[in-house]
Motif scaffolding. Structure first.
Motif, PDB file in Angstrom:
ATOM      1  N   GLY A  22      -2.516 -24.601  37.565  1.00 28.81           N
ATOM      2  CA  GLY A  22      -3.463 -23.509  37.669  1.00 28.81           C
ATOM      3  C   GLY A  22      -4.220 -23.207  36.399  1.00 28.81           C
ATOM      4  O   GLY A  22      -4.914 -22.187  36.322  1.00 28.81           O
ATOM      5  N   LYS A  23      -4.118 -24.079  35.400  1.00 29.06           N
ATOM      6  CA  LYS A  23      -4.866 -23.846  34.163  1.00 29.06           C
ATOM      7  C   LYS A  23      -6.350 -24.121  34.347  1.00 29.06           C
ATOM      8  O   LYS A  23      -7.187 -23.504  33.683  1.00 29.06           O
ATOM      9  N   THR A  24      -6.680 -25.051  35.224  1.00 30.96           N
ATOM     10  CA  THR A  24      -8.079 -25.341  35.534  1.00 30.96           C
ATOM     11  C   THR A  24      -8.284 -25.147  37.028  1.00 30.96           C
ATOM     12  O   THR A  24      -7.386 -25.407  37.838  1.00 30.96           O
ATOM     13  N   HIS A  25      -9.459 -24.689  37.399  1.00 26.82           N
ATOM     14  CA  HIS A  25      -9.754 -24.401  38.805  1.00 26.82           C
ATOM     15  C   HIS A  25     -10.483 -25.543  39.490  1.00 26.82           C
ATOM     16  O   HIS A  25     -10.638 -25.521  40.712  1.00 26.82           O
ATOM     17  N   GLN A  26     -10.939 -26.525  38.737  1.00 28.16           N
ATOM     18  CA  GLN A  26     -11.694 -27.614  39.334  1.00 28.16           C
ATOM     19  C   GLN A  26     -11.303 -28.923  38.660  1.00 28.16           C
ATOM     20  O   GLN A  26     -11.134 -28.983  37.439  1.00 28.16           O
ATOM     21  N   ILE A  27     -11.152 -29.953  39.478  1.00 25.23           N
ATOM     22  CA  ILE A  27     -10.809 -31.268  38.938  1.00 25.23           C
ATOM     23  C   ILE A  27     -12.048 -31.873  38.283  1.00 25.23           C
ATOM     24  O   ILE A  27     -13.149 -31.796  38.844  1.00 25.23           O
ATOM     25  N   PRO A  28     -11.911 -32.460  37.106  1.00 24.92           N
ATOM     26  CA  PRO A  28     -13.086 -33.071  36.456  1.00 24.92           C
ATOM     27  C   PRO A  28     -13.696 -34.172  37.308  1.00 24.92           C
ATOM     28  O   PRO A  28     -13.034 -34.802  38.138  1.00 24.92           O
ATOM     29  N   LYS A  29     -14.980 -34.425  37.092  1.00 28.20           N
ATOM     30  CA  LYS A  29     -15.705 -35.426  37.869  1.00 28.20           C
ATOM     31  C   LYS A  29     -15.257 -36.848  37.545  1.00 28.20           C
ATOM     32  O   LYS A  29     -15.428 -37.750  38.360  1.00 28.20           O
TER      33      LYS A  29
END
Length: 261
Positions: A22-29
């Motif tokens: 939950g540290k980032t809300h979106q997976i990198p591209k």
């Protein structure tokens, strides 16, 4: 210290764990790209490839009716390097570098001449024919001698380096003399029609030298006076005789004069 840093290899795993935590809300591209094309896992770094000096010559081989092109490879001696300099980029050498170094060592003042390094298309060299020294659209300089010498080495059968250098220098000196004569004649024609020129570079240099000499003379006089004052202060000023002593000396001299007569 001394351990391998595998952070770059695990960048995809780190990004997925941060998404799960939950540290980032979106997976990198770039997640799928790194999965398909993972980073290199070779931990051993190879040394840089050593570049060899290749020379092209036109030689007459025994048993051949015509001269043939021969490529000579000069093996580069591998020097032991320190561990800190082992993976530095290797030096790339060309035959022109050696010819250029020799010419400008013999003609250092050619480097003082102004040169035009701007090109319109970047492909001006394609229009040059170094079968002759002077090229249209290019000023005569040391690079012309280098390219002319290289052309002689590559295209004239059994040509040696010293002979090609002498031929290129002879042509260079002749063209330089022609330029000097043309410049001198143009100046004389301009003066004949009423043109006036300022002082020459030699006259300007002599004037600057005279000014520096006069400045040095003033400085030398002041330094000489300072040294004389220091010497006088060190040895002490000579004693000045008193009035009575001077009168006594004068009377003694007057008394001695009649006796001598």
């Amino acid at each position: 210290m001394g351990k391998y840093n595998l952070t770059a290899l695990r960048v995809r795993q780190t990004a997925l764990r941060q998404k799960e935590a939950g540290k980032t809300h979106q997976i990198p591209k770039w997640i799928d790209v790194v999965r398909d094309i993972p980073p290199a896992q070779v931990l051993v770094r190879n040394q840089q490839q050593q570049h060899q000096l290749v020379r092209q010559r036109l030689k007459t081989l025994p048993g051949a009716s015509k001269p043939q092109v021969v490529f000579e490879v000069q093996e580069k001696r591998v020097k032991p390097k320190k561990a800190s300099r082992m993976f530095l980029p290797t030096e790339i050498k060309y035959e022109e570098d050696l010819l250029r170094k020799e010419f400008f060592r013999d003609h250092p003042w050619e480097l003082a001449r102004p040169r035009v390094v701007l090109e319109s298309t970047g492909k001006d060299y394609e229009n040059y024919d170094w079968s002759r020294l002077q090229q249209p659209g290019k000023r005569l300089d040391g690079e012309s001698v280098v390219q002319r010498q290289l052309w002689l080495l590559n295209n004239v059968p059994d040509m040696t380096k010293s002979t090609a250098y002498d031929i290129a220098r002879r042509e260079f000196y002749r063209l330089r003399l022609q330029e000097d004569i043309e410049r001198r004649v143009a100046a004389e024609e301009a003066e004949a029609t009423g043109a006036t020129f300022g002082p020459t570079r030699l006259e300007i240099g002599m004037e600057l030298e005279n000014q520096e000499y006069e400045r040095w003379k003033v400085w030398a006089k002041s330094e000489a006076q300072v040294q004389e004052q220091r010497a006088a202060a060190f040895t002490g000023a000579p004693e000045i005789p008193s009035t009575e002593d001077s009168l006594g000396l004068e009377e003694g001299v007057e008394e001695k004069q009649p006796q001598q007569a």
